[in-house]
Design a protein around this motif. Structure first.
Motif, PDB file in Angstrom:
ATOM      1  N   MET A  32       0.808  -1.218   0.000  1.00 32.63           N
ATOM      2  CA  MET A  32       0.000   0.000   0.000  1.00 32.63           C
ATOM      3  C   MET A  32       0.848   1.279   0.000  1.00 32.63           C
ATOM      4  O   MET A  32       0.325   2.363  -0.254  1.00 32.63           O
ATOM      5  CB  MET A  32      -0.944  -0.007   1.203  1.00 32.63           C
ATOM      6  CG  MET A  32      -1.960  -1.147   1.116  1.00 32.63           C
ATOM      7  SD  MET A  32      -2.946  -1.325   2.599  1.00 32.63           S
ATOM      8  CE  MET A  32      -4.105   0.014   2.340  1.00 32.63           C
ATOM      9  N   TRP A  36      -2.002   7.119  -4.449  1.00 34.55           N
ATOM     10  CA  TRP A  36      -3.150   6.450  -5.049  1.00 34.55           C
ATOM     11  C   TRP A  36      -4.216   7.456  -5.453  1.00 34.55           C
ATOM     12  O   TRP A  36      -4.347   8.510  -4.833  1.00 34.55           O
ATOM     13  CB  TRP A  36      -3.759   5.477  -4.034  1.00 34.55           C
ATOM     14  CG  TRP A  36      -2.798   4.463  -3.535  1.00 34.55           C
ATOM     15  CD1 TRP A  36      -1.878   4.622  -2.524  1.00 34.55           C
ATOM     16  CD2 TRP A  36      -2.623   3.143  -4.013  1.00 34.55           C
ATOM     17  NE1 TRP A  36      -1.162   3.476  -2.354  1.00 34.55           N
ATOM     18  CE2 TRP A  36      -1.599   2.544  -3.258  1.00 34.55           C
ATOM     19  CE3 TRP A  36      -3.243   2.403  -5.013  1.00 34.55           C
ATOM     20  CZ2 TRP A  36      -1.175   1.240  -3.474  1.00 34.55           C
ATOM     21  CZ3 TRP A  36      -2.828   1.103  -5.220  1.00 34.55           C
ATOM     22  CH2 TRP A  36      -1.808   0.532  -4.458  1.00 34.55           C
ATOM     23  N   TYR A  53       0.242   6.692   1.336  1.00 35.78           N
ATOM     24  CA  TYR A  53       0.718   5.911   2.475  1.00 35.78           C
ATOM     25  C   TYR A  53       2.235   6.011   2.432  1.00 35.78           C
ATOM     26  O   TYR A  53       2.839   5.680   1.411  1.00 35.78           O
ATOM     27  CB  TYR A  53       0.338   4.437   2.352  1.00 35.78           C
ATOM     28  CG  TYR A  53      -1.142   4.153   2.409  1.00 35.78           C
ATOM     29  CD1 TYR A  53      -1.743   3.727   3.592  1.00 35.78           C
ATOM     30  CD2 TYR A  53      -1.939   4.284   1.282  1.00 35.78           C
ATOM     31  CE1 TYR A  53      -3.101   3.443   3.642  1.00 35.78           C
ATOM     32  CE2 TYR A  53      -3.300   4.002   1.323  1.00 35.78           C
ATOM     33  CZ  TYR A  53      -3.873   3.581   2.505  1.00 35.78           C
ATOM     34  OH  TYR A  53      -5.217   3.310   2.546  1.00 35.78           O
ATOM     35  N   TYR A 143      -9.623  -3.515   3.716  1.00 36.19           N
ATOM     36  CA  TYR A 143      -8.835  -3.332   2.498  1.00 36.19           C
ATOM     37  C   TYR A 143      -8.705  -4.681   1.809  1.00 36.19           C
ATOM     38  O   TYR A 143      -8.363  -5.672   2.445  1.00 36.19           O
ATOM     39  CB  TYR A 143      -7.431  -2.818   2.826  1.00 36.19           C
ATOM     40  CG  TYR A 143      -7.410  -1.541   3.615  1.00 36.19           C
ATOM     41  CD1 TYR A 143      -7.683  -0.322   3.009  1.00 36.19           C
ATOM     42  CD2 TYR A 143      -7.113  -1.544   4.971  1.00 36.19           C
ATOM     43  CE1 TYR A 143      -7.664   0.860   3.735  1.00 36.19           C
ATOM     44  CE2 TYR A 143      -7.082  -0.372   5.697  1.00 36.19           C
ATOM     45  CZ  TYR A 143      -7.354   0.825   5.076  1.00 36.19           C
ATOM     46  OH  TYR A 143      -7.336   1.976   5.804  1.00 36.19           O
ATOM     47  N   ILE A 145      -6.580  -6.202  -1.231  1.00 39.20           N
ATOM     48  CA  ILE A 145      -5.498  -5.965  -2.182  1.00 39.20           C
ATOM     49  C   ILE A 145      -5.811  -6.766  -3.450  1.00 39.20           C
ATOM     50  O   ILE A 145      -5.839  -7.996  -3.425  1.00 39.20           O
ATOM     51  CB  ILE A 145      -4.134  -6.405  -1.601  1.00 39.20           C
ATOM     52  CG1 ILE A 145      -3.893  -5.823  -0.202  1.00 39.20           C
ATOM     53  CG2 ILE A 145      -3.003  -6.072  -2.576  1.00 39.20           C
ATOM     54  CD1 ILE A 145      -3.909  -4.331  -0.089  1.00 39.20           C
ATOM     55  N   GLU A 153     -11.308  -0.452  -0.836  1.00 40.36           N
ATOM     56  CA  GLU A 153     -11.527  -0.105   0.565  1.00 40.36           C
ATOM     57  C   GLU A 153     -13.028  -0.050   0.825  1.00 40.36           C
ATOM     58  O   GLU A 153     -13.772   0.536   0.040  1.00 40.36           O
ATOM     59  CB  GLU A 153     -10.923   1.255   0.873  1.00 40.36           C
ATOM     60  CG  GLU A 153     -11.238   1.732   2.285  1.00 40.36           C
ATOM     61  CD  GLU A 153     -10.904   3.183   2.464  1.00 40.36           C
ATOM     62  OE1 GLU A 153      -9.826   3.473   2.985  1.00 40.36           O
ATOM     63  OE2 GLU A 153     -11.721   4.036   2.064  1.00 40.36           O
ATOM     64  N   ARG A 174      -2.763   2.772  -8.048  1.00 37.10           N
ATOM     65  CA  ARG A 174      -1.469   3.397  -7.793  1.00 37.10           C
ATOM     66  C   ARG A 174      -1.133   4.422  -8.886  1.00 37.10           C
ATOM     67  O   ARG A 174      -1.319   4.159 -10.071  1.00 37.10           O
ATOM     68  CB  ARG A 174      -0.375   2.328  -7.765  1.00 37.10           C
ATOM     69  CG  ARG A 174       0.998   2.868  -7.411  1.00 37.10           C
ATOM     70  CD  ARG A 174       2.059   1.774  -7.412  1.00 37.10           C
ATOM     71  NE  ARG A 174       1.757   0.673  -6.518  1.00 37.10           N
ATOM     72  CZ  ARG A 174       1.975   0.689  -5.211  1.00 37.10           C
ATOM     73  NH1 ARG A 174       2.490   1.755  -4.647  1.00 37.10           N
ATOM     74  NH2 ARG A 174       1.677  -0.374  -4.467  1.00 37.10           N
TER      75      ARG A 174
END
Length: 176
Positions: A32, A36, A53, A143, A145, A153, A174
């Motif tokens: 993360m 983003w 992050y 979250y 992935i 999210e 990203r």
């Protein structure tokens, strides 16, 4: 002799390539780290997200900066800009991750990890406390992935004595 020389020359690479104990604690969140952008929908309407992050303070914390923008709509004629900042820490005493969020509206949420899936692709935080909201409210932040460049999210709220209900769901990609 050539093998011994090769081992001698490559050993610094192997040593520096190894992960430190401090780095390994962050493995569930490693993917993360970065910047983003994404879209969301839910109770506030359809919106866009900008989030980052990053490790801070000698990799003791992950700092999160979030800005969500909801344009004017029929349900929300003025639109809305939401900001929150947060920190993920590792509580050694409890052996758990803690997420603290500070929202522009004055809410302060403190979550702890409820679960991390065996494959590491789903992380769920459950609130321990929420400041500046009526007593008994709970929150859940999850979250999922998808891959190194995308995650989902889900933010859910529960009124006192009730089950969690979806507040918002976002898909972030990203950019850096």
């Amino acid at each position: 002799m050539k093998k011994l020389l090769l081992i001698f020359l490559l050993s610094p690479v192997a040593i520096y390539g190894q992960m430190t104990k401090q780095d390994s604690v962050w493995l569930p969140f490693k993917s993360m780290i970065g910047k983003w952008k994404g879209t969301s929908e839910g109770q506030p309407g359809k919106g866009t997200y900008e989030r980052s992050y990053e490790f801070v303070l000698n990799k003791k914390f992950i700092e999160i900066k979030n800005r969500s923008t909801y344009p004017p709509s029929k349900e929300n004629p003025k639109g809305e800009v939401h900001e929150d900042h947060g920190f993920i820490s590792y509580d050694k005493g409890r052996k758990t991750f803690v997420l603290r969020q500070f929202h522009i509206e004055g809410f302060v949420n403190q979550f702890k990890i409820e679960s991390i899936s065996p494959d590491g692709k789903t992380i769920v935080f459950i609130s321990e406390s929420i400041e500046n909201i009526p007593a008994g409210f709970r929150a859940k932040e999850s979250y999922e992935i998808v891959n190194l460049n995308e995650f989902k999210e889900t933010f859910e709220l529960a009124e006192p004595g009730k089950d969690f209900e979806l507040y918002s769901k976002a898909i972030l990609k990203r950019v850096k």
